[in-house]
Design a protein around this motif. Structure first.
Motif, PDB file in Angstrom:
ATOM      1  N   TRP A 174      19.174  14.644 -12.712  1.00 14.46           N
ATOM      2  CA  TRP A 174      17.764  15.121 -12.588  1.00 14.46           C
ATOM      3  C   TRP A 174      17.694  16.477 -12.422  1.00 14.46           C
ATOM      4  N   THR A 175      18.551  17.318 -12.123  1.00 11.89           N
ATOM      5  CA  THR A 175      18.469  18.763 -11.960  1.00 11.89           C
ATOM      6  C   THR A 175      18.322  19.530 -13.151  1.00 11.89           C
ATOM      7  N   SER A 176      17.365  20.511 -13.252  1.00 13.46           N
ATOM      8  CA  SER A 176      17.062  21.100 -14.516  1.00 13.46           C
ATOM      9  C   SER A 176      18.154  22.178 -14.643  1.00 13.46           C
ATOM     10  N   HIS A 177      18.222  22.587 -15.933  1.00 12.90           N
ATOM     11  CA  HIS A 177      19.100  23.653 -16.421  1.00 12.90           C
ATOM     12  C   HIS A 177      19.011  24.891 -15.652  1.00 12.90           C
ATOM     13  N   ARG A 178      17.731  25.125 -15.312  1.00 16.15           N
ATOM     14  CA  ARG A 178      17.650  26.432 -14.436  1.00 16.15           C
ATOM     15  C   ARG A 178      17.948  26.487 -13.017  1.00 16.15           C
ATOM     16  N   ASP A 179      17.795  25.097 -12.266  1.00 15.92           N
ATOM     17  CA  ASP A 179      18.237  24.978 -10.959  1.00 15.92           C
ATOM     18  C   ASP A 179      20.054  24.533 -10.996  1.00 15.92           C
ATOM     19  N   LEU A 180      20.060  24.245 -11.930  1.00 17.60           N
ATOM     20  CA  LEU A 180      21.809  24.241 -12.039  1.00 17.60           C
ATOM     21  C   LEU A 180      22.323  25.586 -12.150  1.00 17.60           C
ATOM     22  N   ALA A 181      21.864  26.621 -12.849  1.00 18.36           N
ATOM     23  CA  ALA A 181      22.354  27.862 -12.698  1.00 18.36           C
ATOM     24  C   ALA A 181      22.300  28.386 -11.314  1.00 18.36           C
ATOM     25  N   ARG A 182      21.195  28.080 -10.566  1.00 18.71           N
ATOM     26  CA  ARG A 182      20.976  28.771  -9.235  1.00 18.71           C
ATOM     27  C   ARG A 182      22.096  28.152  -8.425  1.00 18.71           C
ATOM     28  N   ILE A 183      22.299  26.713  -8.659  1.00 16.00           N
ATOM     29  CA  ILE A 183      23.364  25.989  -7.900  1.00 16.00           C
ATOM     30  C   ILE A 183      24.803  26.635  -8.145  1.00 16.00           C
ATOM     31  N   TRP A 184      25.080  26.980  -9.377  1.00 12.89           N
ATOM     32  CA  TRP A 184      26.522  27.517  -9.628  1.00 12.89           C
ATOM     33  C   TRP A 184      26.655  29.194  -8.850  1.00 12.89           C
ATOM     34  N   GLU A 185      25.373  29.708  -9.019  1.00 13.86           N
ATOM     35  CA  GLU A 185      25.432  30.843  -8.544  1.00 13.86           C
ATOM     36  C   GLU A 185      25.991  30.909  -6.831  1.00 13.86           C
ATOM     37  N   ARG A 186      25.290  30.062  -6.375  1.00 13.86           N
ATOM     38  CA  ARG A 186      25.434  29.772  -4.856  1.00 13.86           C
ATOM     39  C   ARG A 186      26.785  29.480  -4.660  1.00 13.86           C
ATOM     40  N   ALA A 187      27.416  28.541  -5.254  1.00  9.49           N
ATOM     41  CA  ALA A 187      28.741  27.958  -5.191  1.00  9.49           C
ATOM     42  C   ALA A 187      29.888  29.123  -5.414  1.00  9.49           C
ATOM     43  N   ILE A 188      29.554  30.136  -6.605  1.00  9.14           N
ATOM     44  CA  ILE A 188      30.552  31.101  -6.731  1.00  9.14           C
ATOM     45  C   ILE A 188      30.695  32.024  -5.701  1.00  9.14           C
ATOM     46  N   TYR A 247      28.577  41.906 -12.208  1.00  9.07           N
ATOM     47  CA  TYR A 247      26.960  42.109 -12.247  1.00  9.07           C
ATOM     48  C   TYR A 247      26.619  42.746 -13.434  1.00  9.07           C
ATOM     49  N   SER A 248      25.645  42.607 -14.161  1.00 16.60           N
ATOM     50  CA  SER A 248      25.163  43.601 -15.048  1.00 16.60           C
ATOM     51  C   SER A 248      24.533  44.826 -14.830  1.00 16.60           C
ATOM     52  N   GLN A 249      24.348  45.832 -15.490  1.00 17.08           N
ATOM     53  CA  GLN A 249      23.974  46.877 -15.141  1.00 17.08           C
ATOM     54  C   GLN A 249      22.368  47.023 -15.223  1.00 17.08           C
ATOM     55  N   GLY A 250      21.944  48.043 -14.753  1.00 15.82           N
ATOM     56  CA  GLY A 250      20.201  48.142 -14.874  1.00 15.82           C
ATOM     57  C   GLY A 250      19.690  47.946 -13.307  1.00 15.82           C
ATOM     58  N   PHE A 251      18.165  47.945 -13.506  1.00 13.40           N
ATOM     59  CA  PHE A 251      17.577  47.934 -12.495  1.00 13.40           C
ATOM     60  C   PHE A 251      17.569  46.682 -11.654  1.00 13.40           C
ATOM     61  N   SER A 252      17.996  45.570 -12.145  1.00 12.36           N
ATOM     62  CA  SER A 252      17.871  44.183 -11.434  1.00 12.36           C
ATOM     63  C   SER A 252      19.188  43.560 -12.015  1.00 12.36           C
ATOM     64  N   PRO A 253      20.429  43.878 -11.286  1.00  7.72           N
ATOM     65  CA  PRO A 253      21.652  43.172 -11.736  1.00  7.72           C
ATOM     66  C   PRO A 253      21.588  41.974 -11.717  1.00  7.72           C
ATOM     67  N   ARG A 254      22.309  41.270 -12.446  1.00  7.57           N
ATOM     68  CA  ARG A 254      22.591  39.658 -12.446  1.00  7.57           C
ATOM     69  C   ARG A 254      23.790  39.495 -12.706  1.00  7.57           C
ATOM     70  N   PRO A 255      24.325  38.216 -11.894  1.00  8.18           N
ATOM     71  CA  PRO A 255      25.879  37.885 -12.174  1.00  8.18           C
ATOM     72  C   PRO A 255      26.012  37.574 -13.376  1.00  8.18           C
ATOM     73  N   LYS A 256      27.198  37.939 -13.957  1.00 11.22           N
ATOM     74  CA  LYS A 256      27.496  37.723 -15.295  1.00 11.22           C
ATOM     75  C   LYS A 256      28.152  35.994 -15.417  1.00 11.22           C
ATOM     76  N   VAL A 257      27.285  35.087 -15.535  1.00 12.88           N
ATOM     77  CA  VAL A 257      27.669  33.863 -15.706  1.00 12.88           C
ATOM     78  C   VAL A 257      26.857  33.378 -16.790  1.00 12.88           C
ATOM     79  N   HIS A 258      27.678  32.830 -17.711  1.00 11.22           N
ATOM     80  CA  HIS A 258      27.126  32.138 -19.214  1.00 11.22           C
ATOM     81  C   HIS A 258      27.426  30.742 -19.387  1.00 11.22           C
ATOM     82  N   PHE A 259      26.224  30.095 -19.520  1.00 13.58           N
ATOM     83  CA  PHE A 259      26.552  28.497 -19.763  1.00 13.58           C
ATOM     84  C   PHE A 259      26.347  28.341 -21.267  1.00 13.58           C
ATOM     85  N   GLY A 260      26.728  27.348 -21.511  1.00  9.37           N
ATOM     86  CA  GLY A 260      26.850  26.797 -22.867  1.00  9.37           C
ATOM     87  C   GLY A 260      25.563  25.714 -23.078  1.00  9.37           C
ATOM     88  N   LEU A 261      25.787  24.963 -23.978  1.00 11.48           N
ATOM     89  CA  LEU A 261      24.540  24.211 -24.410  1.00 11.48           C
ATOM     90  C   LEU A 261      23.734  23.600 -23.285  1.00 11.48           C
TER      91      LEU A 261
END
Length: 243
Positions: A15-29, A38-52
């Motif tokens: 029942w966890t949404s895809h968006r919450d799942l992404a946050r869960i994985w970022e914390r686990a990593i 991390y991506s470049q720019g003003f607000s760097p984000r971790p380079k984690v790419h999900f599938g379908l």
């Protein structure tokens, strides 16, 4: 350096949404100390790419994500011993989510969104007996076209979804209906499980749904995204932790 991870998502965590799942994985990593890039720019984000994306409420034995790592970091994993990442990752994830496979891939590898062309599913169809479901499957597979109406960009459009039905097979009765196996194409848009059941019989309902694998076509042969790793047949650790 890029790694591809296969993971299961079963039990209440479905029942966890895809968006919450992404946050869960970022914390686990972060917890296991993986040196994610991390991506470049003003607000760097971790380079984690999900599938379908997996619909909320559905389970899966074969979800995938790609993680870009900094190969120069002291904590960068040994490419020859990536399997050692599975246990700590699983421990850092909630009950019901377990890392079940990992491989090193090229940073030029096609994204999961582009590469996956079909998925295998186990679907409980509530309200259907095995004989009724078998008859409905025979009818839809014999149809030259199967048109459904969808809304796209605020407009009603008609799509022929017959090419998405690669295989449908009755498996066994359940307490509430019948379980079937489905192999469904995902490109260009794919077919939702609810749409499939409505095609079979609008009075039937979706029960427990589990994605069992995702598939790519390489030189005409079907292969799972975790190239070089055994196909996921089960996820015993996730099953045990989710129960």
């Amino acid at each position: 350096m890029r790694i591809r991870v296969r993971f299961a998502k079963v039990g209440k965590v479905r029942w966890t949404s895809h968006r919450d799942l992404a946050r869960i994985w970022e914390r686990a990593i972060r917890r296991v100390g993986l040196p994610v890039a991390y991506s470049q720019g003003f607000s760097p984000r971790p380079k984690v790419h999900f599938g379908l994306a997996l619909s909320t409420g559905h389970e899966s034995l074969a979800e995938f994500l790609d993680i870009d790592l900094d190969p120069e970091a002291p904590s960068s994993p040994d490419p020859a011993d990536l399997e050692a990442l599975l246990a700590p990752l699983s421990e850092a994830l909630p009950s019901g989510i377990d890392a079940t496979g990992v491989v090193l891939i090229s940073t030029s590898t096609m994204s999961l969104q582009q590469a996956v062309t079909s998925c295998s599913w186990d679907i409980e169809v509530r309200g259907a007996t095995p004989d009724q479901l078998a008859a409905a499957i025979e009818q839809v597979l014999a149809a030259p076209e199967l048109e459904i109406t969808r809304e796209r960009k605020g407009k009603a459009v008609t799509d022929d979804v017959r090419p998405y039905l690669l295989d449908l097979t009755v498996v066994e009765p359940t307490d509430a209906g019948t379980r079937m196996h489905a192999h469904l194409a995902t490109q260009p848009r794919g077919l939702r499980i609810g749409e499939l059941i409505a095609l079979l019989d609008p009075d039937w309902e979706e029960g427990r749904v589990r994605r069992t694998n995702q598939w790519m076509l390489l030189d005409g042969a079907r292969q799972e995204p975790l190239a070089g790793s055994p196909v996921a047949a089960s996820a015993p650790h996730a099953e045990a932790r989710a129960s």
